[in-house]
Design a protein around this motif. Structure first.
Motif, PDB file in Angstrom:
ATOM      1  N   GLU A  44     -27.205  -6.233  14.260  1.00  0.00           N
ATOM      2  CA  GLU A  44     -28.588  -5.969  14.632  1.00  0.00           C
ATOM      3  C   GLU A  44     -28.772  -4.462  14.804  1.00  0.00           C
ATOM      4  O   GLU A  44     -28.276  -3.857  15.754  1.00  0.00           O
ATOM      5  N   ASN A  45     -29.425  -3.856  13.803  1.00  0.00           N
ATOM      6  CA  ASN A  45     -29.651  -2.402  13.800  1.00  0.00           C
ATOM      7  C   ASN A  45     -28.358  -1.626  14.030  1.00  0.00           C
ATOM      8  O   ASN A  45     -28.304  -0.698  14.839  1.00  0.00           O
ATOM      9  N   VAL A  46     -27.296  -2.042  13.318  1.00  0.00           N
ATOM     10  CA  VAL A  46     -26.005  -1.346  13.431  1.00  0.00           C
ATOM     11  C   VAL A  46     -26.070  -0.069  12.590  1.00  0.00           C
ATOM     12  O   VAL A  46     -26.358  -0.115  11.386  1.00  0.00           O
ATOM     13  N   ARG A  47     -25.801   1.044  13.228  1.00  0.00           N
ATOM     14  CA  ARG A  47     -25.960   2.342  12.577  1.00  0.00           C
ATOM     15  C   ARG A  47     -24.590   2.932  12.229  1.00  0.00           C
ATOM     16  O   ARG A  47     -23.722   3.044  13.104  1.00  0.00           O
ATOM     17  N   VAL A  48     -24.380   3.242  10.959  1.00  0.00           N
ATOM     18  CA  VAL A  48     -23.143   3.919  10.535  1.00  0.00           C
ATOM     19  C   VAL A  48     -23.519   5.086   9.618  1.00  0.00           C
ATOM     20  O   VAL A  48     -24.536   5.025   8.911  1.00  0.00           O
ATOM     21  N   PRO A  49     -22.717   6.155   9.595  1.00  0.00           N
ATOM     22  CA  PRO A  49     -23.026   7.279   8.705  1.00  0.00           C
ATOM     23  C   PRO A  49     -22.889   6.880   7.237  1.00  0.00           C
ATOM     24  O   PRO A  49     -22.069   6.017   6.893  1.00  0.00           O
ATOM     25  N   GLN A  50     -23.686   7.516   6.372  1.00  0.00           N
ATOM     26  CA  GLN A  50     -23.646   7.182   4.942  1.00  0.00           C
ATOM     27  C   GLN A  50     -22.295   7.497   4.311  1.00  0.00           C
ATOM     28  O   GLN A  50     -21.959   6.944   3.268  1.00  0.00           O
ATOM     29  N   GLU A  51     -21.515   8.352   4.963  1.00  0.00           N
ATOM     30  CA  GLU A  51     -20.170   8.643   4.435  1.00  0.00           C
ATOM     31  C   GLU A  51     -19.256   7.416   4.520  1.00  0.00           C
ATOM     32  O   GLU A  51     -18.176   7.399   3.939  1.00  0.00           O
ATOM     33  N   ASN A  52     -19.698   6.365   5.238  1.00  0.00           N
ATOM     34  CA  ASN A  52     -18.926   5.116   5.316  1.00  0.00           C
ATOM     35  C   ASN A  52     -19.141   4.219   4.101  1.00  0.00           C
ATOM     36  O   ASN A  52     -18.577   3.128   4.021  1.00  0.00           O
ATOM     37  N   LEU A  53     -19.962   4.671   3.159  1.00  0.00           N
ATOM     38  CA  LEU A  53     -20.106   3.935   1.896  1.00  0.00           C
ATOM     39  C   LEU A  53     -18.736   3.846   1.227  1.00  0.00           C
ATOM     40  O   LEU A  53     -18.028   4.855   1.112  1.00  0.00           O
ATOM     41  N   LEU A  54     -18.347   2.646   0.819  1.00  0.00           N
ATOM     42  CA  LEU A  54     -17.045   2.454   0.170  1.00  0.00           C
ATOM     43  C   LEU A  54     -17.245   2.395  -1.335  1.00  0.00           C
ATOM     44  O   LEU A  54     -17.919   1.495  -1.838  1.00  0.00           O
ATOM     45  N   LYS A 106      -9.143   6.382   3.454  1.00  0.00           N
ATOM     46  CA  LYS A 106      -7.846   5.695   3.535  1.00  0.00           C
ATOM     47  C   LYS A 106      -7.052   6.165   4.744  1.00  0.00           C
ATOM     48  O   LYS A 106      -6.435   5.352   5.445  1.00  0.00           O
ATOM     49  N   GLN A 107      -7.059   7.474   4.978  1.00  0.00           N
ATOM     50  CA  GLN A 107      -6.340   7.990   6.148  1.00  0.00           C
ATOM     51  C   GLN A 107      -6.883   7.381   7.435  1.00  0.00           C
ATOM     52  O   GLN A 107      -6.132   7.002   8.328  1.00  0.00           O
ATOM     53  N   LYS A 108      -8.215   7.284   7.507  1.00  0.00           N
ATOM     54  CA  LYS A 108      -8.864   6.830   8.730  1.00  0.00           C
ATOM     55  C   LYS A 108      -8.819   5.318   8.908  1.00  0.00           C
ATOM     56  O   LYS A 108      -8.632   4.816  10.016  1.00  0.00           O
ATOM     57  N   TYR A 109      -8.985   4.563   7.801  1.00  0.00           N
ATOM     58  CA  TYR A 109      -9.180   3.109   7.916  1.00  0.00           C
ATOM     59  C   TYR A 109      -8.029   2.268   7.351  1.00  0.00           C
ATOM     60  O   TYR A 109      -7.774   1.170   7.842  1.00  0.00           O
ATOM     61  N   LEU A 110      -7.342   2.774   6.305  1.00  0.00           N
ATOM     62  CA  LEU A 110      -6.242   1.992   5.727  1.00  0.00           C
ATOM     63  C   LEU A 110      -4.971   2.142   6.560  1.00  0.00           C
ATOM     64  O   LEU A 110      -4.226   1.171   6.743  1.00  0.00           O
ATOM     65  N   THR A 111      -4.750   3.345   7.078  1.00  0.00           N
ATOM     66  CA  THR A 111      -3.522   3.589   7.847  1.00  0.00           C
ATOM     67  C   THR A 111      -3.362   2.624   9.030  1.00  0.00           C
ATOM     68  O   THR A 111      -2.301   2.016   9.181  1.00  0.00           O
ATOM     69  N   PRO A 112      -4.413   2.420   9.887  1.00  0.00           N
ATOM     70  CA  PRO A 112      -4.225   1.468  10.988  1.00  0.00           C
ATOM     71  C   PRO A 112      -3.988   0.031  10.533  1.00  0.00           C
ATOM     72  O   PRO A 112      -3.370  -0.761  11.248  1.00  0.00           O
ATOM     73  N   LEU A 133      -8.319   0.440  -3.034  1.00  0.00           N
ATOM     74  CA  LEU A 133      -8.837   0.521  -4.405  1.00  0.00           C
ATOM     75  C   LEU A 133     -10.007   1.497  -4.536  1.00  0.00           C
ATOM     76  O   LEU A 133     -10.116   2.217  -5.528  1.00  0.00           O
ATOM     77  N   PHE A 134     -10.891   1.491  -3.540  1.00  0.00           N
ATOM     78  CA  PHE A 134     -12.170   2.198  -3.707  1.00  0.00           C
ATOM     79  C   PHE A 134     -12.414   3.310  -2.698  1.00  0.00           C
ATOM     80  O   PHE A 134     -13.387   4.048  -2.829  1.00  0.00           O
ATOM     81  N   GLY A 135     -11.553   3.444  -1.693  1.00  0.00           N
ATOM     82  CA  GLY A 135     -11.788   4.440  -0.648  1.00  0.00           C
ATOM     83  C   GLY A 135     -11.414   5.846  -1.081  1.00  0.00           C
ATOM     84  O   GLY A 135     -10.580   6.049  -1.962  1.00  0.00           O
ATOM     85  N   THR A 136     -12.035   6.829  -0.436  1.00  0.00           N
ATOM     86  CA  THR A 136     -11.633   8.223  -0.620  1.00  0.00           C
ATOM     87  C   THR A 136     -10.341   8.457   0.156  1.00  0.00           C
ATOM     88  O   THR A 136      -9.935   7.630   0.992  1.00  0.00           O
ATOM     89  N   HIS A 137      -9.710   9.590  -0.079  1.00  0.00           N
ATOM     90  CA  HIS A 137      -8.478   9.926   0.640  1.00  0.00           C
ATOM     91  C   HIS A 137      -8.732   9.921   2.154  1.00  0.00           C
ATOM     92  O   HIS A 137      -7.935   9.388   2.937  1.00  0.00           O
ATOM     93  N   GLU A 138      -9.882  10.498   2.548  1.00  0.00           N
ATOM     94  CA  GLU A 138     -10.215  10.569   3.977  1.00  0.00           C
ATOM     95  C   GLU A 138     -10.438   9.173   4.557  1.00  0.00           C
ATOM     96  O   GLU A 138      -9.986   8.869   5.667  1.00  0.00           O
ATOM     97  N   PHE A 176       0.820  -1.212   0.000  1.00  0.00           N
ATOM     98  CA  PHE A 176       0.000   0.000   0.000  1.00  0.00           C
ATOM     99  C   PHE A 176       0.855   1.265   0.000  1.00  0.00           C
ATOM    100  O   PHE A 176       2.026   1.226   0.365  1.00  0.00           O
ATOM    101  N   PRO A 177       0.276   2.394  -0.423  1.00  0.00           N
ATOM    102  CA  PRO A 177       1.067   3.627  -0.562  1.00  0.00           C
ATOM    103  C   PRO A 177       1.701   4.080   0.753  1.00  0.00           C
ATOM    104  O   PRO A 177       1.122   3.921   1.836  1.00  0.00           O
ATOM    105  N   GLU A 178       2.868   4.671   0.629  1.00  0.00           N
ATOM    106  CA  GLU A 178       3.615   5.114   1.805  1.00  0.00           C
ATOM    107  C   GLU A 178       2.868   6.202   2.568  1.00  0.00           C
ATOM    108  O   GLU A 178       3.009   6.324   3.783  1.00  0.00           O
ATOM    109  N   GLU A 179       2.059   7.007   1.859  1.00  0.00           N
ATOM    110  CA  GLU A 179       1.356   8.108   2.540  1.00  0.00           C
ATOM    111  C   GLU A 179       0.350   7.595   3.574  1.00  0.00           C
ATOM    112  O   GLU A 179      -0.077   8.343   4.449  1.00  0.00           O
ATOM    113  N   TYR A 180      -0.041   6.311   3.464  1.00  0.00           N
ATOM    114  CA  TYR A 180      -0.961   5.739   4.449  1.00  0.00           C
ATOM    115  C   TYR A 180      -0.258   4.751   5.377  1.00  0.00           C
ATOM    116  O   TYR A 180      -0.904   3.939   6.045  1.00  0.00           O
ATOM    117  N   GLY A 181       1.061   4.817   5.403  1.00  0.00           N
ATOM    118  CA  GLY A 181       1.815   3.946   6.304  1.00  0.00           C
ATOM    119  C   GLY A 181       2.282   2.649   5.671  1.00  0.00           C
ATOM    120  O   GLY A 181       2.853   1.787   6.348  1.00  0.00           O
TER     121      GLY A 181
END
Length: 378
Positions: free
Chosen positions: A215-225, A107-113, A100-105, A55-60
């Motif tokens: 079971e009724n797990v709620r996530v913001p729509q911005e979490n759409l990949l 990737k920073q939040k979820y790919l880096t860890p 492959l499909f994530g936004t920059h934000e 993966f790209p160096e900018e995300y660790g």
């Protein structure tokens, strides 16, 4: 056509082989028995910069190529296939769709860890009634204000107990009779999200295989990949890369079985001479070596095509199909060469066979691979 590894690839191979032999292999029998997940091994791999390898160096990540990923997966699997599948799924199923499909934000939040090893990578695709027929997905994500509310379950999910978040597929709507399937990133500590690690498996015992219940797990729509409704296409692309990982795993297991059989054949005396002096054993070992070499070449070819940005679906299916089937065959022959001792756990070859079997099933069964190949050559 150049079959040489680059200087960087060779360095990765040497480093990871030494690590696999000295750190991973010694505890493999015990981990298979106790089913203990190799957390410490992965902490060391994270310190070595291997957890985000392609993966790209900018995300660790380390910005390496797919061949390097295949080399690491093969060498880890040669020492311990449970460690190999954990790593392969972490990269190819956990990290790859985000990359492959994530936004920059995203990737920073979820790919880096994932790249730093703070979280393991996992991917929620398979369901109790939707394996090879992934279109049979029943998990739903319904809009409610700015959120998705997710209900459903997933089965046979690798690494989820150690993942802080994962992408999963869910139905986000209907277009006539056709399901609109999307991928959504979900934190595993979300309210209503349960991860169960209860499976009793045939092999790969030190890997983490789970069920997910939402079971009724709620996530913001911005979490759409990626794009809404493109989840089905996205996981097909993801599985193409994952099949290279399975192929590399299979080569590693087959190599381990071959090395054990060759070593045993030289030591074991029957009728006054070593087993390796009998032509029947020599021919078995020759066939094993031949098939391993062909499988490895196919894995490298699929990896190379992917790195060149060229179509590689057919080659990924071929490498996964061929390598997984020869891994079973080579492990079987290794047991045969060992005779009665091959049936005993301390000689390890029986573990190789138990571990190899999943590779003919996961990420598309052998039958599905043949369907994929026949479609792509048609």
């Amino acid at each position: 056509m150049n079959f040489d590894l680059t200087q960087e690839q060779q360095m990765i191979k040497n480093t990871i082989r030494e690590f696999a032999d000295e750190v991973v292999a010694p505890g493999a029998i015990e981990r298979d028995r106790t089913k203990e997940f190799p957390v410490e091994i992965f902490k060391q791999l994270a310190d070595m910069g291997i957890m985000g390898l392609p993966f790209p160096e900018e995300y660790g990540g380390a910005g390496a190529d797919t061949i390097s990923f295949a080399i690491v997966t093969e060498e880890l699997s040669r020492a311990c296939a449970s460690t190999g599948i954990t790593y392969s799924a972490h990269i190819s199923l956990g990290g790859a769709p985000l990359n492959l499909f994530g936004t920059h934000e995203q990737k920073q939040k979820y790919l880096t860890p994932i790249c730093t090893g703070e979280s393991f990578g996992a991917f929620g695709l398979t369901e109790p009634n939707a394996g090879s027929d992934a279109g049979g997905t029943q998990t739903t994500a319904k809009e409610d204000g700015n959120d998705f509310v997710i209900n459903g379950s997933k089965a046979f999910i690798t690494n989820a107990s150690y993942a802080k978040h994962l992408a999963l597929t869910a139905i986000t709507g209907m277009e006539g009779n056709k399901k609109e399937i999307s991928a959504i990133i979900v934190p595993t500590d979300a309210e209503g999200f349960t991860v169960l690690d209860n499976y009793e498996k045939m092999g790969l015992n030190a890997s983490n295989t789970t069920e997910l219940f939402l079971e009724n797990v709620r996530v913001p729509q911005e979490n759409l990949l990626g794009e809404r409704g493109k989840g089905f296409h996205q996981f097909l692309v993801t599985l193409d890369g994952g099949r290279i990982g399975i192929g590399a795993m299979a080569v590693g297991i087959a190599q381990a079985a071959f090395e054990k059989a060759k070593s045993y054949a030289k030591e074991r005396k029957q009728f006054g001479k070593a087993l390796s002096e009998f032509q029947v054993t020599q021919f078995k070992l020759a066939d094993m070596a031949l098939k391993i070499e062909l499988a490895r070449n196919m894995v490298y070819k699929a990896s190379w095509l992917k790195d060149q940005g060229r179509p590689f679906s057919k080659e990924a299916a071929m490498c996964k199909l061929y390598a997984s089937e020869i891994a079973m065959e080579v492990a079987d022959q290794a047991i045969q060469i060992h005779g009665g001792y091959g049936y005993m756990k301390e000689y390890e070859v029986e573990r190789f066979m138990r571990d190899a079997k999943l590779l003919e099933i996961g990420e598309g069964t052998s039958e599905v691979q043949r369907m994929v190949i026949s479609r792509l050559i048609g």
